[in-house]
Write a protein that holds these residues in place. Sequence first.
Motif, PDB file in Angstrom:
ATOM      1  N   ASP A  34       0.430   2.668   5.326  1.00  0.00           N
ATOM      2  CA  ASP A  34       1.012   3.236   4.115  1.00  0.00           C
ATOM      3  C   ASP A  34       1.258   2.085   3.141  1.00  0.00           C
ATOM      4  OD1 ASP A  34       2.408   5.002   2.322  1.00  0.00           O
ATOM      5  OD2 ASP A  34       4.264   4.122   3.071  1.00  0.00           O
ATOM      6  N   PRO A  35       0.558   2.040   2.010  1.00  0.00           N
ATOM      7  CA  PRO A  35       0.680   0.892   1.097  1.00  0.00           C
ATOM      8  C   PRO A  35       2.093   0.682   0.562  1.00  0.00           C
ATOM      9  CG  PRO A  35      -1.266   2.207   0.564  1.00  0.00           C
ATOM     10  CD  PRO A  35      -0.461   3.001   1.544  1.00  0.00           C
ATOM     11  N   GLU A  36       2.853   1.740   0.424  1.00  0.00           N
ATOM     12  CA  GLU A  36       4.191   1.617  -0.157  1.00  0.00           C
ATOM     13  C   GLU A  36       5.188   0.997   0.818  1.00  0.00           C
ATOM     14  OE1 GLU A  36       5.653   5.172  -1.896  1.00  0.00           O
ATOM     15  OE2 GLU A  36       3.891   5.479  -3.179  1.00  0.00           O
ATOM     16  N   SER A  37       5.231   1.499   2.040  1.00  0.00           N
ATOM     17  CA  SER A  37       6.206   1.006   3.011  1.00  0.00           C
ATOM     18  C   SER A  37       5.674  -0.129   3.882  1.00  0.00           C
ATOM     19  CB  SER A  37       6.658   2.154   3.920  1.00  0.00           C
ATOM     20  OG  SER A  37       5.576   2.596   4.735  1.00  0.00           O
ATOM     21  N   ASN A  91      -6.717  -0.804   4.238  1.00  0.00           N
ATOM     22  CA  ASN A  91      -5.560  -0.116   4.814  1.00  0.00           C
ATOM     23  C   ASN A  91      -5.861   0.583   6.133  1.00  0.00           C
ATOM     24  OD1 ASN A  91      -3.501  -0.596   2.755  1.00  0.00           O
ATOM     25  ND2 ASN A  91      -4.764   0.709   1.438  1.00  0.00           N
TER      26      ASN A  91
END
Length: 224
Positions: A34-37, A91
């Motif tokens: 997950d790129p955000e977290s 990712n």
Amino acid sequence: MLLNDLRTQVAHYARKMYESQLVRATQGNLSARDPESGLICITPSGADYQLLTAEDIAVVDERGNIIEGRWKPSVEMPLHTYILSQRRDINCVMHTHALYTSAFGVVYQPLPMILQESASCLGGEVPIVPYQESGTQAFAELVAQTLGDGPAVIWGNHGAMVVGVNLALTFSIAHALEDTARIYCLARQLGTPVPLPAEEVARLHANWKQGYGQTAIDTPLTAS
């Protein structure tokens, strides 16, 4: 449930891996970050791919600490976490046991670029990682060194691994790898396969990266 959408995607593509014979039985594994977290969703150890749901997918951090999940993560987790920590441009990590690709790892023959479509996403000859027992940090580092900034490697006497920006592209790259290996084997029965010129492969790959290789959005799926 933490990262429900991404876990649903991982379960979906794990089932697609099985259905398309990139893996068999409980072989192989798949992860997506997950790129955000920065958290990583990864298939569980010994999973029945046909029955996988979002709830079966484990969530770990980049150090391999389990954040959420009812099953133990894949034994190849050290590989997934290390590759993702070294490659901020991707990712997803997919480990397959596709038959024709695996054959190249048995004879230790790098896979040449013989198809326009495959050359576009693979970008050059696919190297072989020397055999070493997998599931260890040492093996993860060896794979990362051989992979470099490429999209795919073949594991000696084992299988293969591909990486990508998202799950859809990673799945496509895995098929391109297996298609190339299979067609090369078939072509050898007819004559001598002729690889594409290196400069043409580089041009095709550059065009692919501009048009497809940096696409970072997967089509949402309904939860399973």
